[in-house]
Design a protein around this motif. Structure first.
Motif, short mmCIF file in Angstrom:
data_model
loop_
_atom_site.label_atom_id
_atom_site.label_comp_id
_atom_site.label_asym_id
_atom_site.label_seq_id
_atom_site.Cartn_x
_atom_site.Cartn_y
_atom_site.Cartn_z
N LYS A 7 3.59 -0.65 -2.00
CA LYS A 7 2.83 -1.49 -1.09
C LYS A 7 2.63 -2.84 -1.80
O LYS A 7 2.24 -2.86 -2.96
N ASP A 11 -6.95 2.29 0.15
CA ASP A 11 -5.73 3.06 -0.13
C ASP A 11 -5.97 4.16 -1.15
O ASP A 11 -5.09 5.00 -1.37
N PHE A 42 2.65 0.57 4.03
CA PHE A 42 3.44 1.23 2.98
C PHE A 42 4.93 1.19 3.31
O PHE A 42 5.33 1.16 4.46
#
Lengths: 114, 115
Positions: B78, B85, B63
């Motif tokens: 990202k 995620d 990130f």
């Protein structure tokens, strides 16, 4: 590794009971915090402590008190539990006087008041 | 007074696509900005922070976030999303000028990444 431990993951209590939530950190942090987390409201600060026996009210202290007798332990007390205190409670700690440092969180206690 | 806004309750993205989770803030002094992630039945985990210096900061799990002073924003990004995620993301701000303890958290944005 940094560790903040909350004594209970799930807790069910009855209206009017006195409830204790315990939090212990092993990082020698001066600062400790109690938040409650509710959907759509994010985290709201209940109380924080910047030293042993020191405490400050956060944004929503009503119905709660805290105790910090030892540096590593910070307890949240619901004096007389009510159903509107059903929530997820998160404890956190951080380095002293270092506003640039993140907080370290425990895994939370999901408290239900019936 | 400090405040944080996360305008999206939920963000949906396909695996492999770039993702953005938005955050805007208001603070009197210098903003210290943070992103945290929360997985189911867990506490918040620190991802990254902006204190000073480069506007693009890199953090955990690939990130990154871009600080934009003129737009008072700190969007999380990202390049290629993973199913893993999927989680709840919180933006937070602290007033660096006062050096105070108080951190203000946004309401959170739930990220769903589809395989």
């Amino acid at each position: 590794d940094v560790k903040v431990t909350q004594s209970s993951r799930y807790l069910v209590k009855r209206t009017g009971e006195k409830v204790f939530l315990e939090c212990v950190q092993d990082m020698d942090h001066e600062n400790m915090f109690w938040y409650r987390q509710d959907p759509g409201l994010g985290l709201r600060l209940i109380y924080f402590s910047y030293d042993v026996k020191m405490k400050e009210k956060g944004d929503i202290p009503e119905g709660y008190s805290v105790s910090r007798e030892k540096k590593e332990r910070f307890s949240l007390i619901l004096e007389s539990a009510s159903t509107n205190q059903t929530s997820m409670y998160l404890c956190a700690s951080s380095s002293p006087d270092r506003a640039s440092q993140p907080q370290h969180f425990g895994d939370g206690t999901r408290l239900s008041i019936l | 007074a400090q405040s944080v806004a996360q305008p999206e309750d939920q963000v949906n993205v396909a695996e492999g696509n770039p993702l953005t989770v938005k955050c805007t803030y208001s603070v009197s002094g210098n903003p210290y900005l943070f992103w945290y992630v929360q997985y189911p039945n867990r506490g918040l985990q620190f991802l990254l922070k902006y204190i000073t210096g480069d506007n693009l900061v890199k953090g955990s799990y690939g990130f990154e976030a871009e600080f934009n002073k003129s737009q008072t924003s700190f969007h999380l990004k990202k390049p290629s999303a993973l199913v893993s995620d999927s989680a709840l993301y919180f933006c937070a701000v602290r007033d660096g000028r006062t050096g105070g303890f108080k951190t203000i958290f946004g309401a959170g944005t739930r990220l769903f990444v589809k395989a």
